[in-house]
Motif scaffolding. Structure first.
Motif, PDB file in Angstrom:
ATOM      1  N   ARG A 150    -100.506 -40.173 -32.737  1.00  0.00           N
ATOM      2  CA  ARG A 150    -100.148 -40.805 -34.205  1.00  0.00           C
ATOM      3  C   ARG A 150     -98.730 -41.845 -34.757  1.00  0.00           C
ATOM      4  N   GLN A 151     -98.552 -42.600 -33.160  1.00  0.00           N
ATOM      5  CA  GLN A 151     -97.389 -43.582 -33.138  1.00  0.00           C
ATOM      6  C   GLN A 151     -98.128 -44.649 -33.472  1.00  0.00           C
ATOM      7  N   PHE A 152     -99.099 -44.537 -32.037  1.00  0.00           N
ATOM      8  CA  PHE A 152    -100.190 -45.766 -31.906  1.00  0.00           C
ATOM      9  C   PHE A 152    -100.665 -46.096 -33.244  1.00  0.00           C
ATOM     10  N   GLU A 153    -101.292 -45.262 -33.989  1.00  0.00           N
ATOM     11  CA  GLU A 153    -101.868 -45.711 -35.524  1.00  0.00           C
ATOM     12  C   GLU A 153    -100.882 -46.559 -36.223  1.00  0.00           C
ATOM     13  N   LYS A 154     -99.662 -46.766 -36.008  1.00  0.00           N
ATOM     14  CA  LYS A 154     -98.881 -47.034 -37.483  1.00  0.00           C
ATOM     15  C   LYS A 154     -98.709 -48.874 -36.989  1.00  0.00           C
ATOM     16  N   GLU A 155     -99.567 -49.664 -35.565  1.00  0.00           N
ATOM     17  CA  GLU A 155     -98.415 -50.253 -34.552  1.00  0.00           C
ATOM     18  C   GLU A 155     -99.674 -51.212 -34.691  1.00  0.00           C
ATOM     19  N   ASP A 156     -99.034 -52.893 -35.244  1.00  0.00           N
ATOM     20  CA  ASP A 156     -99.928 -53.567 -35.485  1.00  0.00           C
ATOM     21  C   ASP A 156    -101.059 -54.299 -34.674  1.00  0.00           C
ATOM     22  N   PHE A 210    -101.689 -37.295 -13.809  1.00  0.00           N
ATOM     23  CA  PHE A 210    -102.028 -37.508 -14.653  1.00  0.00           C
ATOM     24  C   PHE A 210    -102.345 -36.922 -16.251  1.00  0.00           C
ATOM     25  N   ASP A 211    -103.220 -35.163 -15.771  1.00  0.00           N
ATOM     26  CA  ASP A 211    -103.829 -34.979 -16.378  1.00  0.00           C
ATOM     27  C   ASP A 211    -101.580 -33.484 -17.739  1.00  0.00           C
ATOM     28  N   LYS A 212    -101.130 -33.480 -16.923  1.00  0.00           N
ATOM     29  CA  LYS A 212    -100.408 -32.774 -17.252  1.00  0.00           C
ATOM     30  C   LYS A 212     -99.134 -33.397 -18.033  1.00  0.00           C
ATOM     31  N   MET A 213     -99.414 -34.971 -17.559  1.00  0.00           N
ATOM     32  CA  MET A 213     -98.599 -35.899 -18.222  1.00  0.00           C
ATOM     33  C   MET A 213     -98.983 -36.008 -19.450  1.00  0.00           C
ATOM     34  N   ILE A 214     -99.858 -36.792 -19.530  1.00  0.00           N
ATOM     35  CA  ILE A 214    -100.948 -36.613 -21.063  1.00  0.00           C
ATOM     36  C   ILE A 214    -101.725 -35.607 -21.750  1.00  0.00           C
ATOM     37  N   PHE A 215    -102.085 -34.891 -21.565  1.00  0.00           N
ATOM     38  CA  PHE A 215    -102.854 -34.283 -22.035  1.00  0.00           C
ATOM     39  C   PHE A 215    -102.047 -32.508 -21.884  1.00  0.00           C
ATOM     40  N   LYS A 216    -100.848 -32.529 -21.331  1.00  0.00           N
ATOM     41  CA  LYS A 216    -100.992 -30.942 -21.558  1.00  0.00           C
ATOM     42  C   LYS A 216    -100.033 -30.241 -23.099  1.00  0.00           C
ATOM     43  N   ASP A 217    -100.470 -29.225 -23.414  1.00  0.00           N
ATOM     44  CA  ASP A 217    -100.257 -29.237 -24.877  1.00  0.00           C
ATOM     45  C   ASP A 217    -100.560 -30.300 -25.892  1.00  0.00           C
ATOM     46  N   LYS A 218    -101.454 -30.755 -25.968  1.00  0.00           N
ATOM     47  CA  LYS A 218    -102.200 -31.977 -26.890  1.00  0.00           C
ATOM     48  C   LYS A 218    -101.335 -33.041 -26.358  1.00  0.00           C
ATOM     49  N   ARG A 219    -100.310 -33.090 -26.208  1.00  0.00           N
ATOM     50  CA  ARG A 219     -98.921 -33.408 -26.000  1.00  0.00           C
ATOM     51  C   ARG A 219     -99.387 -35.340 -26.706  1.00  0.00           C
ATOM     52  N   TYR A 220    -100.736 -35.763 -26.396  1.00  0.00           N
ATOM     53  CA  TYR A 220    -101.181 -37.351 -26.783  1.00  0.00           C
ATOM     54  C   TYR A 220    -101.243 -37.451 -28.287  1.00  0.00           C
ATOM     55  N   LEU A 221    -101.694 -36.159 -29.102  1.00  0.00           N
ATOM     56  CA  LEU A 221    -101.422 -36.500 -30.567  1.00  0.00           C
ATOM     57  C   LEU A 221    -100.399 -37.012 -31.035  1.00  0.00           C
ATOM     58  N   LYS A 222     -98.989 -36.646 -30.308  1.00  0.00           N
ATOM     59  CA  LYS A 222     -97.859 -36.892 -31.111  1.00  0.00           C
ATOM     60  C   LYS A 222     -98.339 -39.064 -30.887  1.00  0.00           C
ATOM     61  N   TYR A 223     -98.415 -39.023 -29.507  1.00  0.00           N
ATOM     62  CA  TYR A 223     -98.496 -40.769 -29.484  1.00  0.00           C
ATOM     63  C   TYR A 223     -99.724 -41.300 -30.112  1.00  0.00           C
ATOM     64  N   ALA A 237    -101.048 -44.689 -24.225  1.00  0.00           N
ATOM     65  CA  ALA A 237    -101.680 -46.016 -24.681  1.00  0.00           C
ATOM     66  C   ALA A 237    -102.657 -46.391 -23.808  1.00  0.00           C
ATOM     67  N   VAL A 238    -102.942 -46.043 -22.850  1.00  0.00           N
ATOM     68  CA  VAL A 238    -103.946 -46.787 -22.213  1.00  0.00           C
ATOM     69  C   VAL A 238    -105.673 -45.234 -22.818  1.00  0.00           C
ATOM     70  N   HIS A 239    -104.818 -44.496 -22.579  1.00  0.00           N
ATOM     71  CA  HIS A 239    -105.938 -42.957 -23.117  1.00  0.00           C
ATOM     72  C   HIS A 239    -106.699 -43.372 -24.842  1.00  0.00           C
ATOM     73  N   TYR A 240    -104.995 -43.661 -25.906  1.00  0.00           N
ATOM     74  CA  TYR A 240    -105.718 -44.422 -26.887  1.00  0.00           C
ATOM     75  C   TYR A 240    -106.141 -45.344 -26.766  1.00  0.00           C
ATOM     76  N   CYS A 241    -106.300 -45.946 -26.074  1.00  0.00           N
ATOM     77  CA  CYS A 241    -107.186 -47.599 -26.424  1.00  0.00           C
ATOM     78  C   CYS A 241    -108.268 -46.670 -25.648  1.00  0.00           C
ATOM     79  N   MET A 242    -108.959 -46.891 -25.200  1.00  0.00           N
ATOM     80  CA  MET A 242    -109.952 -45.606 -24.324  1.00  0.00           C
ATOM     81  C   MET A 242    -110.604 -44.874 -25.508  1.00  0.00           C
ATOM     82  N   TRP A 243    -110.088 -43.960 -26.163  1.00  0.00           N
ATOM     83  CA  TRP A 243    -110.627 -43.407 -27.494  1.00  0.00           C
ATOM     84  C   TRP A 243    -110.411 -44.114 -27.952  1.00  0.00           C
ATOM     85  N   ARG A 244    -110.050 -45.829 -28.870  1.00  0.00           N
ATOM     86  CA  ARG A 244    -110.875 -46.628 -29.761  1.00  0.00           C
ATOM     87  C   ARG A 244    -111.958 -47.448 -29.455  1.00  0.00           C
TER      88      ARG A 244
END
Length: 190
Positions: free
Chosen positions: A135-141, A120-133, A3-10
């Protein structure tokens, strides 16, 4: 952390949009005074086509520049957190041996930073795992987005404070803060 990565991206996307608006205003003013009507139309068409190319380059979730910038920002703040540990260990080394060895310094700084960033790179970025999150975060209010935006700011501020605190703790361990005199602070022994 996703979620922090998503917010930084936004935030990177928002910064890009603001900078584009500034550039668009400057280009519009230049085009208004310099180009003829026919050239203006071609110019605006060219600008529109370049903007579409830039959108693909900047905003792509897989390989875009904004994702890469957010990732490097995350790595930077993880390294700032790890620097706290490194600086404390360096302060202990200086206290025990009284000198700084460059090999020990590289080892003390490099090992915690390497492990922290890699974990943290393996937790977040391995196999582009963050893309799934994403999509989930974009649906949040909006309240969810505001909350995580604040958490992201706190995460970034915490990294900077951890680094500054690491420096202070290292000085305290190595030489004692009573031996450090800052011109803007009162003496410690009063």
């Amino acid at each position: 952390m996703n979620a922090v990565h998503y917010c930084m991206w936004r935030n990177d996307i928002k910064l890009d949009r603001v900078s584009r608006k500034i550039v668009d205003v400057i280009l519009a003013v230049i085009a208004l005074f310099i180009f003829s009507k026919k050239v203006k139309e071609r110019f605006y068409e060219h600008v529109y086509q370049r903007r579409l190319e830039a959108d693909k380059f900047l905003l792509d979730k897989r390989n875009g520049m904004c994702v890469a910038t957010a990732r490097s920002s995350m790595d930077t703040f993880f390294m700032l957190y790890s620097m706290f540990i490194s600086l404390v260990m360096e302060g202990i080394w200086i206290k025990l041996y009284g000198w700084v060895n460059i090999i020990v310094l590289i080892f003390v700084i490099g090992v915690p930073a390497f492990f922290c960033v890699n974990i943290f790179d393996k937790m977040i970025f391995k196999d582009k795992r963050y893309l799934k999150y994403f999509r989930q975060f974009e649906k949040e209010d909006k309240t969810w987005h505001r909350k995580w935006h604040r958490i992201t700011i706190a995460f970034c501020a915490g990294g900077v404070l951890a680094f500054i605190g690491g420096i202070a703790v290292a000085f305290e361990i190595a030489i004692g803060l009573e031996n450090v005199h800052f011109p803007f602070l009162p003496p410690w022994n009063r």
